[in-house]
Design a protein around this motif. Structure first.
Motif, PDB file in Angstrom:
ATOM      1  N   CYS A   1       0.850  -1.194   0.000  1.00  0.00           N
ATOM      2  CA  CYS A   1       0.000   0.000   0.000  1.00  0.00           C
ATOM      3  C   CYS A   1       0.881   1.237   0.000  1.00  0.00           C
ATOM      4  CB  CYS A   1      -0.931   0.015   1.218  1.00  0.00           C
ATOM      5  SG  CYS A   1      -0.047   0.155   2.798  1.00  0.00           S
TER       6      CYS A   1
ATOM      7  N   ALA B   1       0.504   6.386   3.312  1.00  0.00           N
ATOM      8  CA  ALA B   1      -0.643   7.011   3.976  1.00  0.00           C
ATOM      9  C   ALA B   1      -1.752   6.011   4.293  1.00  0.00           C
ATOM     10  CB  ALA B   1      -1.198   8.128   3.095  1.00  0.00           C
ATOM     11  N   ASP B   2      -1.766   4.881   3.581  1.00  0.00           N
ATOM     12  CA  ASP B   2      -2.823   3.878   3.787  1.00  0.00           C
ATOM     13  C   ASP B   2      -2.391   2.738   4.704  1.00  0.00           C
ATOM     14  OD1 ASP B   2      -4.579   5.206   2.051  1.00  0.00           O
ATOM     15  OD2 ASP B   2      -3.705   4.221   0.296  1.00  0.00           O
ATOM     16  N   LEU B   3      -1.177   2.776   5.218  1.00  0.00           N
ATOM     17  CA  LEU B   3      -0.669   1.663   6.029  1.00  0.00           C
ATOM     18  C   LEU B   3      -1.413   1.566   7.351  1.00  0.00           C
ATOM     19  CD1 LEU B   3       1.446  -0.584   6.416  1.00  0.00           C
ATOM     20  CD2 LEU B   3       2.928   1.145   7.468  1.00  0.00           C
ATOM     21  N   PRO B   4      -2.101   0.433   7.618  1.00  0.00           N
ATOM     22  CA  PRO B   4      -2.777   0.258   8.904  1.00  0.00           C
ATOM     23  C   PRO B   4      -1.814  -0.309   9.944  1.00  0.00           C
ATOM     24  CG  PRO B   4      -3.266  -1.594   7.489  1.00  0.00           C
ATOM     25  CD  PRO B   4      -2.372  -0.676   6.688  1.00  0.00           C
TER      26      PRO B   4
ATOM     27  N   PRO C   1      -8.557  -2.951   4.634  1.00  0.00           N
ATOM     28  CA  PRO C   1      -8.674  -1.488   4.649  1.00  0.00           C
ATOM     29  C   PRO C   1      -8.487  -0.896   3.251  1.00  0.00           C
ATOM     30  CG  PRO C   1      -7.279  -2.253   6.445  1.00  0.00           C
ATOM     31  CD  PRO C   1      -7.529  -3.437   5.574  1.00  0.00           C
ATOM     32  N   LYS C   2      -9.042   0.268   3.041  1.00  0.00           N
ATOM     33  CA  LYS C   2      -8.951   0.943   1.747  1.00  0.00           C
ATOM     34  C   LYS C   2      -7.497   1.158   1.348  1.00  0.00           C
ATOM     35  CE  LYS C   2     -10.379   5.171  -0.663  1.00  0.00           C
ATOM     36  NZ  LYS C   2     -11.077   6.481  -0.531  1.00  0.00           N
ATOM     37  N   GLY C   3      -7.193   0.817   0.093  1.00  0.00           N
ATOM     38  CA  GLY C   3      -5.857   1.033  -0.423  1.00  0.00           C
ATOM     39  C   GLY C   3      -4.866  -0.063  -0.110  1.00  0.00           C
ATOM     40  N   VAL C   4      -5.314  -1.097   0.615  1.00  0.00           N
ATOM     41  CA  VAL C   4      -4.420  -2.180   1.042  1.00  0.00           C
ATOM     42  C   VAL C   4      -4.659  -3.421   0.186  1.00  0.00           C
ATOM     43  CG1 VAL C   4      -3.875  -3.765   2.929  1.00  0.00           C
ATOM     44  CG2 VAL C   4      -4.249  -1.337   3.400  1.00  0.00           C
ATOM     45  N   THR C   5      -3.582  -4.023  -0.313  1.00  0.00           N
ATOM     46  CA  THR C   5      -3.668  -5.229  -1.130  1.00  0.00           C
ATOM     47  C   THR C   5      -2.800  -6.321  -0.535  1.00  0.00           C
ATOM     48  OG1 THR C   5      -3.974  -3.881  -3.125  1.00  0.00           O
ATOM     49  CG2 THR C   5      -3.340  -6.183  -3.453  1.00  0.00           C
TER      50      THR C   5
END
Length: 211
Positions: free
Chosen positions: A134, A137-140, A164-168
């Protein structure tokens, strides 16, 4: 999360040993658009920081000689039997460059699931972390796995949850949908209710014994 670092001018085994004896930890920061840089850390500060889960899965704010840099923890070398940090690797983070790292899984609502409340099953966590990609900014800090609908004898896979959004997830092919948790019935096999049902069906289907 913040930590302090100082540029390290002297390298080598002897220099690293002297640093450790002085309560310092040799480290390196690499990646981004700059060359790898040897740094040193305060042992007590980094030791306590490493005990926090978030330090391992967050974008870190490294204060280096009065300047701030965003980095990601990549590797830690520990003493084989002492509680001592021997070396740490960090990677620079660029805002528009995707990164790949491992993020811990947080399992919730297991005790309220049908598997536990009805089936008296034991929930086993197959994985404790996921490797993802990701933008920074999208790192959970963690990925939540809701077990509230898990049935006895069933397995929860990655496809059953929402990332989560933006995470693959990094896995591909057969590894693209790994098992995350499974509900094991005590004693193995099906639940007691299933056994009773199967037993009843077998009994009703039997022919009466000939006299």
């Amino acid at each position: 999360m913040k930590f302090n670092a100082t540029q390290r001018s002297v390298q080598g085994t002897s220099a690293s040993r002297r640093l450790r004896n002085a309560g310092r930890v040799p480290a390196i920061v690499y990646g981004g658009t700059e060359s790898p840089l040897s740094i040193e850390l305060d042992h007590n500060e980094i030791f306590h920081a490493l005990r926090k889960e978030a330090f391992h899965a967050s974008i870190l704010d490294m204060q280096l000689d009065g300047k701030s840099q965003q980095v990601l923890l990549r590797a830690v070398q520990w003493h084989p039997y002492k509680q001592q940090v021997l070396h740490v690797d960090f990677q620079r983070v660029l805002a528009k460059q995707a990164l790949t790292t491992k993020v811990p899984l947080h399992f919730v609502n297991g005790d309220s699931s049908p598997a536990v409340k009805v089936g008296k099953a034991i929930i086993s966590h197959v994985l404790t972390e996921l490797e993802i990609t990701c933008l920074p900014a999208d790192l959970p800090q963690a990925i939540e796995v809701d077990l509230s609908s898990l049935e006895a004898g069933a397995t929860l896979h990655l496809a059953d949850i929402q990332l989560p959004k933006g995470v693959t997830f990094v896995g591909q092919g057969e590894a693209a949908n790994p098992a995350l948790a499974t509900a094991l019935v005590k004693g193995g096999g099906a639940s007691a209710a299933d056994d009773a049902e199967e037993g009843g069906e077998a009994a009703s289907g039997d022919e009466p014994a000939a006299e």
